[in-house]
Design a protein around this motif. Structure first.
Motif, PDB file in Angstrom:
ATOM      1  N   GLY A 101      14.448  22.282 -14.366  1.00 36.31           N
ATOM      2  CA  GLY A 101      13.797  23.170 -13.409  1.00 36.31           C
ATOM      3  C   GLY A 101      12.330  23.391 -13.738  1.00 36.31           C
ATOM      4  O   GLY A 101      11.467  23.351 -12.843  1.00 36.31           O
ATOM      5  N   ILE A 102      12.031  23.613 -15.006  1.00 37.98           N
ATOM      6  CA  ILE A 102      10.646  23.829 -15.424  1.00 37.98           C
ATOM      7  C   ILE A 102       9.836  22.548 -15.246  1.00 37.98           C
ATOM      8  O   ILE A 102       8.684  22.578 -14.784  1.00 37.98           O
ATOM      9  N   GLN A 103      10.427  21.406 -15.593  1.00 39.78           N
ATOM     10  CA  GLN A 103       9.721  20.134 -15.447  1.00 39.78           C
ATOM     11  C   GLN A 103       9.389  19.845 -13.986  1.00 39.78           C
ATOM     12  O   GLN A 103       8.296  19.359 -13.670  1.00 39.78           O
ATOM     13  N   ALA A 104      10.317  20.164 -13.083  1.00 42.70           N
ATOM     14  CA  ALA A 104      10.066  19.959 -11.648  1.00 42.70           C
ATOM     15  C   ALA A 104       8.918  20.852 -11.183  1.00 42.70           C
ATOM     16  O   ALA A 104       8.070  20.416 -10.385  1.00 42.70           O
ATOM     17  N   SER A 105       8.861  22.087 -11.675  1.00 42.49           N
ATOM     18  CA  SER A 105       7.777  23.002 -11.307  1.00 42.49           C
ATOM     19  C   SER A 105       6.438  22.485 -11.835  1.00 42.49           C
ATOM     20  O   SER A 105       5.409  22.621 -11.162  1.00 42.49           O
ATOM     21  N   ILE A 106       6.439  21.912 -13.034  1.00 36.17           N
ATOM     22  CA  ILE A 106       5.209  21.360 -13.599  1.00 36.17           C
ATOM     23  C   ILE A 106       4.721  20.183 -12.749  1.00 36.17           C
ATOM     24  O   ILE A 106       3.523  20.066 -12.456  1.00 36.17           O
ATOM     25  N   ASP A 107       5.633  19.303 -12.365  1.00 37.30           N
ATOM     26  CA  ASP A 107       5.265  18.158 -11.532  1.00 37.30           C
ATOM     27  C   ASP A 107       4.627  18.622 -10.223  1.00 37.30           C
ATOM     28  O   ASP A 107       3.609  18.064  -9.782  1.00 37.30           O
ATOM     29  N   THR A 108       5.210  19.634  -9.616  1.00 41.35           N
ATOM     30  CA  THR A 108       4.665  20.172  -8.364  1.00 41.35           C
ATOM     31  C   THR A 108       3.266  20.729  -8.580  1.00 41.35           C
ATOM     32  O   THR A 108       2.360  20.521  -7.768  1.00 41.35           O
ATOM     33  N   ALA A 109       3.086  21.462  -9.701  1.00 44.66           N
ATOM     34  CA  ALA A 109       1.787  22.059 -10.003  1.00 44.66           C
ATOM     35  C   ALA A 109       0.723  20.998 -10.234  1.00 44.66           C
ATOM     36  O   ALA A 109      -0.414  21.114  -9.747  1.00 44.66           O
ATOM     37  N   LEU A 110       1.057  19.940 -10.965  1.00 39.58           N
ATOM     38  CA  LEU A 110       0.091  18.888 -11.281  1.00 39.58           C
ATOM     39  C   LEU A 110      -0.307  18.084 -10.041  1.00 39.58           C
ATOM     40  O   LEU A 110      -1.430  17.563  -9.965  1.00 39.58           O
ATOM     41  N   LYS A 111       0.604  17.981  -9.077  1.00 39.22           N
ATOM     42  CA  LYS A 111       0.316  17.208  -7.869  1.00 39.22           C
ATOM     43  C   LYS A 111      -0.491  18.001  -6.845  1.00 39.22           C
ATOM     44  O   LYS A 111      -1.058  17.421  -5.920  1.00 39.22           O
TER      45      LYS A 111
END
Length: 282
Positions: A101-111
């Protein structure tokens, strides 16, 4: 107070350390160490905000008693019990998928276009819940043990230091810990501590005259004073009181029995299925 503060600081501090460790490990794996700073900023804002909220509430409940203070103290106890119970069961349910869940949120933030701001916001939102939980629980302990700030502070500090060291060790790959077993054990311990805070909330309502105490089951003031060394430790950890009323005992049982059963239900059912399969195989 030391023991209760230590337990909750260790548990919440380790959760915060693990969350930050997941974020930093994932960013390091993406070769994005340049994004560490926004995460630290978001985490710092969340921690500072939690401290400010806790300080304001502590000021409101500190000093000489004033009209309405008992209501605030009773509310703090109830909120602490509610938050502690919720986060204990929430962690048990969601910890297996927390990493993804945290990794998915990071990916969204970086994009996103505002990647830096999104990382700050992600760290803030992720940490603020744990920070407020820790502050509210420590506040309830502080309200219950006025004048013993050294014990509260030292217990909190030791718990946080150990949590940070464990989190750092896990991040570096030098520390191995069975987190499932750790959180299972800590969850059971904190349910017991929460039940003790519930007894304190009932005591405040009795003093306010909102509920009647029923019958007092014993008077151990001269045997094991709750303000003494041993009595104080037991009071902070399990809510021991040298004047226990029947209403306090009933409320304590109503809370702790279902909470312990529900928290350990999966483990118990798994063991039962295992035993049944063994019988069939034999």
């Amino acid at each position: 107070m030391f023991g209760a503060a230590f337990l909750v600081a260790l548990r919440e501090g380790l959760e915060i350390s693990l969350i930050l460790g997941i974020i930093f490990s994932y960013l390091r794996g993406l070769n994005r160490k340049n994004t560490f700073k926004p995460v630290w900023i978001g985490a710092g804002i969340a921690i500072a905000f939690s401290i400010i909220v806790g300080s304001i509430l502590y000021i409101l409940t500190g000093g000489e008693e004033w009209h309405g203070q008992l209501y605030i103290e009773a509310a703090i106890f109830l909120v602490a019990v509610g938050i502690l119970s919720y986060m204990t069961f929430w962690m048990k349910k969601n910890s297996p998928g927390m990493n993804k869940g945290i990794q998915a949120s990071i990916d969204t933030a970086l994009k996103s276009n505002g990647g830096t701001f999104q990382l700050i916001l992600l760290a803030f939102i992720t940490i603020i819940r744990e920070g407020l939980e820790l502050v509210m629980f420590l506040l309830a302990i502080a309200v219950d043990g006025k004048g013993n700030g050294l014990s509260l502070g030292s217990g909190t500090l030791v718990g946080l230091i150990i949590a940070i060291l464990i989190g750092w060790g896990i991040y570096q790959g030098s520390a191995k810990i069975n987190l499932k077993t750790f959180f299972q054990a800590m969850g059971n311990l904190l349910i017991i501590v929460a039940a003790g805070l519930l007894i304190n909330a009932v005591h405040e309502f009795i003093e306010l005259g909102i509920i009647q105490p029923g019958v007092y089951l014993y008077n151990w003031e001269h045997v094991l004073d709750r303000h003494g060394a041993i009595g104080g430790i037991l009071h902070a950890l399990v809510g021991y009181t040298d004047h226990l009323s029947s209403v306090q005992l009933i409320v304590w049982l109503i809370y702790i029995i279902p909470a312990i059963i529900l928290f350990n239900r999966k483990k118990v059912s798994t063991l039962a299925r295992g035993a049944a399969l063994d019988k069939v195989n034999n």
